[in-house]
Scaffold this active site. Structure first.
Site, PDB file in Angstrom:
ATOM      1  N   HIS A 118       0.817  -1.211   0.000  1.00  0.00           N
ATOM      2  CA  HIS A 118       0.000   0.000   0.000  1.00  0.00           C
ATOM      3  C   HIS A 118       0.848   1.258   0.000  1.00  0.00           C
ATOM      4  CE1 HIS A 118      -2.562   3.237   1.398  1.00  0.00           C
ATOM      5  NE2 HIS A 118      -3.571   2.536   0.926  1.00  0.00           N
TER       6      HIS A 118
ATOM      7  N   GLU B 114       7.488   5.499  -3.078  1.00  0.00           N
ATOM      8  CA  GLU B 114       7.984   5.324  -4.440  1.00  0.00           C
ATOM      9  C   GLU B 114       8.737   4.010  -4.576  1.00  0.00           C
ATOM     10  OE1 GLU B 114       7.720   7.413  -7.063  1.00  0.00           O
ATOM     11  OE2 GLU B 114       6.502   8.854  -5.957  1.00  0.00           O
TER      12      GLU B 114
ATOM     13  N   LEU C  76      -3.988  -8.097   2.694  1.00  0.00           N
ATOM     14  CA  LEU C  76      -4.666  -9.191   3.388  1.00  0.00           C
ATOM     15  C   LEU C  76      -6.128  -9.342   3.016  1.00  0.00           C
ATOM     16  CD1 LEU C  76      -3.021  -8.903   6.902  1.00  0.00           C
ATOM     17  CD2 LEU C  76      -2.695 -10.680   5.176  1.00  0.00           C
TER      18      LEU C  76
ATOM     19  N   GLY D  31     -10.122  -5.475  -0.547  1.00  0.00           N
ATOM     20  CA  GLY D  31     -10.764  -4.164  -0.585  1.00  0.00           C
ATOM     21  C   GLY D  31     -10.676  -3.568  -1.987  1.00  0.00           C
TER      22      GLY D  31
ATOM     23  N   HIS E 178      -8.658  -1.479  -3.252  1.00  0.00           N
ATOM     24  CA  HIS E 178      -7.312  -1.439  -3.827  1.00  0.00           C
ATOM     25  C   HIS E 178      -7.006  -2.729  -4.585  1.00  0.00           C
ATOM     26  CE1 HIS E 178      -6.659   2.238  -1.839  1.00  0.00           C
ATOM     27  NE2 HIS E 178      -6.347   1.780  -0.655  1.00  0.00           N
TER      28      HIS E 178
END
Lengths: 120, 120
Positions: free
Chosen positions: A9, A47, A72, A75, A77
């Site tokens: 993330h 980055e 995990l 969602g 993302h």
């Protein structure tokens, strides 16, 4: 040449991003003949970004890039954002095979690993 | 009686919380003689909270509760918030042993599991 891109993330806490980079180095050591190179990329904040991470792998000679979501749960993302980034880079590089691996939360061995952590 | 409490962050997306509950059921099935019961709790947003999860385990007869952080990196939640909740419940229940397990991101087998997911 085959490349693995570990996608996390990204955190405002630089130590968390460093954990990802250390894990990437471990994966690179353990990849054996499975991958010629292992890199990491971040969805947000840190980055390189996912498109930049894929681009770096391609520029380094990768003809196959496996994108592995270090998440995990499924969602937005995992379900939408990462696949969209992968599709967009795939369209830019039709000569490279860019494949999305299952996210970590789907790994079969996860329950056993959690029990081993709790009761070593 | 020995209880395992899987602690996740908690999500606004109910499907993510349900993934945790499903994983908890799997852990319960696979726990064998390691744990008599497996429950889950959430740091934020979802229910039960960590103190409520520990309390439920104790009320169900647990004399040892292992709290397992289902987190990938040692951010503030893992380093400070979860240990503080555990300390506070331990002070309330000195007769019960409440122990914090390492968080998932520290599991030795993680790199191998990630390689297996990427190159099955």
């Amino acid at each position: 040449m085959r490349s693995l891109l570990l996608v996390a993330h990204g955190s405002r806490r630089e130590a968390s991003n460093e954990e990802i980079r250390a894990l990437t180095a471990l994966l690179d050591q353990q990849a054996g003949e499975r991958f010629d190179q292992v890199r990491c990329a971040f969805l947000e904040i840190a980055e390189p970004s996912i498109p930049d991470g894929i681009e770096e792998a391609v520029c380094a000679g990768a003809r196959e890039v496996v994108v592995l979501p270090y998440f995990l749960s499924a969602g937005r993302h995992v379900a939408e954002d990462i696949p969209a980034e992968v599709r967009s880079k795939q369209a830019e590089h039709p000569e490279v095979r860019i494949r999305l691996a299952p996210y970590l939360g789907l790994a079969d061995g996860l329950p056993r690993m959690l029990l081993d952590l709790s009761d070593p």
